[in-house]
Enzyme design. Structure first.
Site, PDB file in Angstrom:
ATOM      1  N   GLU A  59     -11.712   9.715  -8.219  1.00 45.45           N
ATOM      2  CA  GLU A  59     -11.626  10.618  -9.367  1.00 45.45           C
ATOM      3  C   GLU A  59     -12.627  10.282 -10.460  1.00 45.45           C
ATOM      4  OE1 GLU A  59      -9.075   9.428  -7.711  1.00 45.45           O
ATOM      5  OE2 GLU A  59      -8.022  11.221  -6.997  1.00 45.45           O
ATOM      6  N   HIS A 114       3.456  12.880  -8.506  1.00 43.81           N
ATOM      7  CA  HIS A 114       3.129  14.277  -8.227  1.00 43.81           C
ATOM      8  C   HIS A 114       3.820  15.250  -9.171  1.00 43.81           C
ATOM      9  CE1 HIS A 114       1.893  12.344  -4.496  1.00 43.81           C
ATOM     10  NE2 HIS A 114       1.296  13.446  -4.102  1.00 43.81           N
TER      11      HIS A 114
HETATM   12  C1  LIG Z   1      -5.894   8.345  -6.711  1.00 48.24           C
HETATM   13  C2  LIG Z   1      -5.401   9.358  -5.747  1.00 48.24           C
HETATM   14  N1  LIG Z   1      -6.081  10.496  -5.584  1.00 48.24           N
HETATM   15  C3  LIG Z   1      -5.650  11.432  -4.734  1.00 48.24           C
HETATM   16  C4  LIG Z   1      -4.510  11.249  -3.997  1.00 48.24           C
HETATM   17  C5  LIG Z   1      -4.011  12.351  -3.049  1.00 48.24           C
HETATM   18  N2  LIG Z   1      -4.124  11.907  -1.664  1.00 48.24           N
HETATM   19  C6  LIG Z   1      -3.074  11.376  -1.024  1.00 48.24           C
HETATM   20  S1  LIG Z   1      -3.483  10.827   0.490  1.00 48.24           S
HETATM   21  C7  LIG Z   1      -5.087  11.314   0.310  1.00 48.24           C
HETATM   22  C8  LIG Z   1      -6.065  11.054   1.417  1.00 48.24           C
HETATM   23  C9  LIG Z   1      -6.101   9.613   1.794  1.00 48.24           C
HETATM   24  O1  LIG Z   1      -6.985   9.404   2.847  1.00 48.24           O
HETATM   25  P1  LIG Z   1      -7.141   7.970   3.514  1.00 48.24           P
HETATM   26  O2  LIG Z   1      -7.419   6.944   2.486  1.00 48.24           O
HETATM   27  O3  LIG Z   1      -8.139   8.107   4.587  1.00 48.24           O
HETATM   28  O4  LIG Z   1      -5.703   7.633   4.115  1.00 48.24           O
HETATM   29  P2  LIG Z   1      -4.904   8.411   5.231  1.00 48.24           P
HETATM   30  O5  LIG Z   1      -4.056   9.422   4.550  1.00 48.24           O
HETATM   31  O6  LIG Z   1      -5.873   9.002   6.180  1.00 48.24           O
HETATM   32  O7  LIG Z   1      -4.036   7.396   5.896  1.00 48.24           O
HETATM   33  C10 LIG Z   1      -5.270  11.921  -0.918  1.00 48.24           C
HETATM   34  C11 LIG Z   1      -6.541  12.507  -1.387  1.00 48.24           C
HETATM   35  C12 LIG Z   1      -3.816  10.049  -4.202  1.00 48.24           C
HETATM   36  N3  LIG Z   1      -2.678   9.773  -3.551  1.00 48.24           N
HETATM   37  N4  LIG Z   1      -4.279   9.126  -5.064  1.00 48.24           N
END
Ligand SMILES: Cc1ncc(C[n+]2csc(CCOP(=O)(O)OP(=O)(O)O)c2C)c(N)n1
Ligand SMILES: Cc1ncc(C[n+]2csc(CCOP(=O)(O)OP(=O)(O)O)c2C)c(N)n1
Ligand SMILES: [Mg+2]
Ligand SMILES: [Mg+2]
Lengths: 412, 326, 412, 326
Positions: free
Chosen positions: B62, B131
């Site tokens: 972000e 959220h």
């Molecule tokens: C700081 C933050 N920004 C956005 C989100 C929303 N979000 C939740 S999971 C995710 C994707 C995460 O991807 P990754 O790190 O590859 O983990 P995966 O879900 O594939 O296990 C996002 C953007 C969040 N939880 N925290």
């Protein structure tokens, strides 16, 4: 090239689009540097650093480097010398002005002239620079009136120049933030189809900030034409560079998918050549590149700092032998590219610049009280309007009230 | 397009689309805003129509999103940034507070950073931690930012258009639990000022002030109160920075009583400023102290407790009763 | 090793200090991986990735790797199989429970069983784990009652277990944050003179967060005994890993001065072996290490996600051939390490676990209204006290008020 | 040590020293806190005496500092973190707001994160941008954090000792321009509660409420008012979260008038909450609306303007006059 930075600019500063030079897809970026290099030793002399690009030895001798050839004209060499001398003199004058109480603070670039002048002279007018707070030499090369740099240190403004007049953004104090602005700006340049480059300056300390890592990520993923120019001056206030990384900083780039190179930051020719290559890399659509200029902060962090509390005098002394101005002067003299007249001329110019800075600072008026309400918003804000008029009324009450009441006996 | 009934999410989508059509410099960027169209589908279809160069899926960072948006703005673009959920804006907080908010002033007006930051905010959707938060105080307190929140689709459309046109950074709080609430949107009409409050319902005994998701709750409360014989006015504040105190003041001068409602915690919430300032402005008109209904000084609770945490009809009416009892 | 995770633990979870094993100075960390590797292709099959450590092929054949030898006993192999099958069944049941409305959301680990079980089984009880929100298999190995994982997804709490009972921290939703907690915890372990290790799990998307870069910096500078275990499951919600990096993620470590390695994340033996090596690296005072487990998120991001909007079905299908459970089963069967009775027994256990999860979820009470005021502070806070009692009074007013007044007609 | 006269900076130094002597788990960490002793020398000599393992110079990354401090706290330590200046806390804001503040509640009380974050804050030292801000609202609004600010050396000593002993995260705002103000510090005495306000000066006509650097200004204003025949009470709030409303209420019930003073912007500043709540509690006692004196809704101005921006004697007295005129 060496025209005093204050010269007026009339041409638009953005490169025109559509040169077609920028490839849309990222070319595979690579670095040949091995990540297993020996742990950097803080006081290691530059020549013993294997990966250090050097074109001019501390003794003033030209050396060759296979990847970074450069053949500056005598005129250019004299220009670089003049830039460095004038920058140093201006910087010294600002330090003096702080001692005299004309400035609240000064962050000296002493010792980093080659890194700044060399890198900045590699740029075109339509390139854009995002500095930290110590890039007085870069500002000089960009044509920013040096006296404008003094405003924020005197406390009359937070940045006294128009960033778009010289494609030189305001100084940024929050460490590392500007690397993301530079990346975003470069993304914009690429979207416009232009072939100008963007340079983000930052320090060894800044390399630890998450923002800088995110700038690496974004620039690599979007293949943005940005050069990350890290002046590793060995210190972040009182902390040696080992507190930030246990391997040389230029190596960080490879892990983000773009090249990193370490250059002798006290060698103006090497800084010029390497930055030229990095900027060319960006222009030609290959995306970001990291340049680590290995240099040394000869002075205190700022005039508020006392380096005797945390570093030995010998360290500084050992770096004096690598002075960036001295080595270029040795070259100029050995090759008979300068005569006494030129050298005297530069000294005179330096004296004049210092005088001009002194006079300009002393003439700088305090801003008007009401200025604090200006430019908070571009499109206005009713709360600011309300507070502005209340404050104006409050101030007016002093004027109209006779010598009685609370106001009269106050006084901050 | 004039006079189409659509939900808030769609109205924002239309506003983004309209702005992108009218101005090639408008960009949309954020996590998953491209192919996916955002987790709430607010940017649905935009990448397909405007391309990856204008609807940009960003790395998951972000601070990087807002920091590069600032750079893009400096280079002449008008980025509209999506923060996926309220609770994930904080990694960008430094860029927002120390850079975005101050850059125009720092440059003595020489640069502008017209960045809109869209934040689906507040609760009521039964989500997991981070959220459902209402962090508007943390932005409204900061000079250099503007903060708005629409309560209905028409406002959502126009306020987004106006926010994008605004040369200042705007934090655009989208009431996520109302995303599917529908209303008529006339895209040809002439909107009122972005930061003006609106009398959403007239009344004479007491003023309820709210914005975003709580406007609907307050309107319901006003209806309920009417059945009991109390005439309650509802002001949709629409803007949390600046606040349209003039409209609030005029209302309170008529009703003599004010209750401010928001999901955000009461302590240092928007209501504290409204209470302080309206009390100052209407000291001799107020027949009761300004009362506040809002979140508690506690982390937003797990979903099964959110109905307890959130101001609902009952809690609003309880405050109305208490104010009327003075 | 394969005792169901719910078994009670009686021993203290912190390693005792003073083993003397941890060298106080950082040993020079290095990686042999070249940073100039070709740009990663998202759908590239695991075997074609040159740097990928693999010990068990998708066809269930054992292969050797010079640096990561491992010779698990039949008992251990069966245990790994059981862990993976039970984890997958539990995960599937949770997905079903979400569809039935018993959970608000579920983040499935489908496809990542080998990465999680392999890495977690490399740990000692006194090691400490900082997970993201998808580490159900790791939780299983740590002995966390799986039904405890369901609370936050049902919305009755934000984490339903005591982190210190199993040295398994709460799930962390804010992407990347936990890598710094892990680093700090590891700094603490080192200060105590213990020789346990800390593991931080994170995803490919998380690798872009500044916090993760800062965790790399801090852990390297302080030589903290932490293993960064990145499950690169190719997707961050709808964004492919190319949106986060243009080079393989394991290469990032070198630029921070510690080793990084990519392992076949669908190969439980390779994950076990590589994590063992990484943990040993940490224990022996060599500081952090990055493990990138190259795997695939077979399901949606969460039950709220619709992957058909952003990825082709064929991609998923191609990964089915690399299923982590299937390949271990092929090995077990080929080498006759399991009989039908064992396989049936595991299935029965899985059924029982699913049933237990189902029953536990349905029996989970909603928290008491007043619970939201609890644990906001450890030492109390007068505002919370005031709000708690006001709210209690408000609730009480409903009980005492007869069927009239505002309260009666309300109803949220 | 009992009854020594010392400046605030030294009092905090002594408190850190005392805490480190008494509890081997107490750590000091931050940028330049080691050899340099911090840019204000508050940690002077501590690394020399307690070693690099307990007084830790960190990489230049505030999120990393707070994030690792959380991890250290989870592993049993009690880190006292220095943020070099107010304006540099924001890179750590995410860790503070989403992790530090909530972890105890998230774990249903099973873990504690006793981290103290020291922030030299507020203006008056003629510094460049980002070095003079008063961001306390941005922390006090957040449940899970406690916020305090001493106004004198004795409080600085004891409040720091108590903050370190507290099992909750405490944001400790140090009034940097008062660092050199001296007072008697008795390290053997028994301190009052950390979050209790203190009547710094008694009076009967009006109450001035302040904390940190503004207490001195208010005491001076009270003296000036006295010469004019007004009896002004000064309450040193000491804590911004929680706020000791009981003490404020009792004072206002006696004086009938309240002016709140802080350097932070008035809009959504601490004063807004005090005004809202005290008006509610003392509706029938107040003879004037609660007035507020503070910063403007503008970035902290360049040093040459800070005397205009900061509440000084004149502006406080102006508000006192206005309140008394009701
Ligand atoms: C700081 C933050 N920004 C956005 C989100 C929303 N979000 C939740 S999971 C995710 C994707 C995460 O991807 P990754 O790190 O590859 O983990 P995966 O879900 O594939 O296990 C996002 C953007 C969040 N939880 N925290
Ligand atoms: C986010 C942030 N944290 C702390 C500071 C205080 N600070 C100013 S300069 C500095 C050291 C910077 O070191 P480096 O990046 O190496 O640059 P140099 O000063 O050596 O040019 C620090 C810690 C700051 N300006 N911003
Ligand atoms: Mg430096
Ligand atoms: Mg992923």
């Amino acid at each position: 090239m060496t025209v005093e930075g204050t010269a007026a600019r009339s041409t638009p500063r953005r490169s025109s689009g559509g040169t077609g030079k920028r490839a849309s897809a990222a070319k595979k970026a690579s670095t040949t540097k091995s990540a297993s290099a020996a742990k950097k030793k803080k006081t290691a002399a530059a020549p013993t650093e294997p990966q250090l690009v050097q074109l001019l030895t501390p003794e003033g001798e030209r050396v060759e480097h296979p990847d970074y050839a450069i053949d500056p004209s005598p005129e250019e060499l004299r220009g670089l010398y003049r830039d460095m001398v004038l920058t140093r003199r201006f910087d010294g004058e600002a330090t003096a002005l702080q001692r005299q109480g004309e400035l609240g603070l000064w962050a000296s670039l002493l010792g980093q002239e080659a890194a700044q002048i060399g890198s900045a002279r590699a740029l075109r007018d339509d390139d854009y620079v995002f500095p930290t707070y110590r890039e007085h030499g870069v500002a000089w090369c960009r044509g920013v009136d040096p006296t404008n740099l003094l405003g924020m240190f005197r406390g009359v403004n937070n940045g006294g120049w128009d960033p778009n007049s010289n494609n030189f953004h305001l100084y940024t104090i929050v460490i590392g933030s500007q690397t993301l602005h530079a990346t975003g700006y470069a993304m914009g340049v690429a979207k416009d189809g232009g072939d100008s480059a963007v340079v983000a300056y930052f320090g060894d300390g800044a390399s630890s900030q998450g923002d800088v890592a995110e700038a690496f990520t974004f620039s690599a993923v979007y293949n943005a034409p940005v050069v990350f120019f890290c002046q590793n001056n060995q210190w972040a206030i009182s902390e040696p560079a080992e507190r930030q990384s246990r391997v040389p900083l230029y190596q960080r780039a490879a892990g983000y998918g773009f090249p990193g190179v370490r250059v002798d930051g006290n060698d103006v020719l090497a800084c010029l050549a390497v930055t030229k290559a990095a900027v060319e890399h960006a222009r030609s659509g290959q995306g970001p590149m990291l340049v680590e200029a290995f240099t040394y902060r000869m002075g205190a962090h700022t005039t508020a700092d006392d380096p005797t509390r945390y570093r030995r005098a010998e360290e500084r002394e050992s770096w004096e032998a690598k002075d960036p101005i001295q080595r270029l002067r040795l070259l100029l003299e050995r090759e008979k590219l300068v005569d006494q007249e030129f050298l005297d001329g530069v000294e005179e110019e330096a004296d004049a610049l210092a005088k001009r800075a002194r006079e300009a600072v002393r003439a700088m008026p305090n801003p008007d009280s009401m200025a604090m309400f200006e430019h908070v918003y571009a499109d206005g804000h009713s709360l600011v309007d309300e507070e502005r008029s209340q404050y104006a009324e409050y101030l007016a009450s002093f004027a109209t009230e006779p010598e009685s009441g609370a106001a009269a006996q106050g006084g901050k | 397009m004039a006079g189409t009934r659509m939900p808030i999410a769609k109205a924002i989508n239309e506003a983004l689309r309209g702005a992108m059509e009218d101005d090639a410099k408008v960009l949309v960027m954020g996590e998953d805003v491209g192919k996916l169209g955002g987790v709430f589908r607010v940017t649905d279809g935009l990448q397909k129509d405007f391309g990856e160069d204008r609807v940009i899926d960003t790395p998951l960072a972000e601070s990087g999103i807002v920091g590069t948006a600032i750079g893009l703005a400096l280079s002449g673009y008008r980025p509209v940034v999506e923060i996926q959920f309220d609770g994930f804006v904080f990694p960008a907080y430094d860029q927002i507070v120390t850079q975005l908010a101050k850059m125009h002033a720092r440059a003595l007006g020489k640069v502008r950073v017209p960045v809109v930051i869209r934040i689906p905010y507040a609760g009521g959707i039964g989500a997991v931690e981070h959220h459902s938060e209402s962090p508007e105080t943390l932005f409204a307190h900061v000079a250099g930012l503007k903060c708005v929140s629409p309560s209905n689709a028409a406002d959502a459309y126009w306020m987004m258009r106006q926010s994008i046109e605004c040369d200042d950074p705007v934090i655009f709080f989208e009431p996520k639990r109302r995303y599917w609430d529908k209303a008529e949107v006339d895209t040809e009409s002439t909107p009122g000022p972005l930061h003006g409050a609106r009398i959403a319902r007239q009344g004479s005994d007491l003023t309820l002030a709210a914005y975003g998701p709580m406007v609907k709750t307050c309107l319901e409360a006003a209806n309920a109160a009417e059945e009991e014989g109390s005439s309650v006015e509802v002001v949709d504040m629409r803007s949390m920075s600046p606040i349209d105190f003039d409209t609030l003041q005029r209302s309170v001068e008529r009703t003599g009583r004010l209750v401010v409602v928001h999901e955000a915690p009461v302590f240092l919430g928007t209501g504290s400023e409204v209470a302080a300032r309206i009390t100052e402005r209407c000291f001799y008109h107020l027949e009761a102290p300004v009362l506040r209904v809002g979140g508690f000084h506690a982390p937003y609770p797990p979903a099964r407790l959110e109905d307890e945490y959130l101001p609902g009809l009952d809690r609003v009416l309880d405050a109305v009763d208490r104010a009327l009892a003075y």
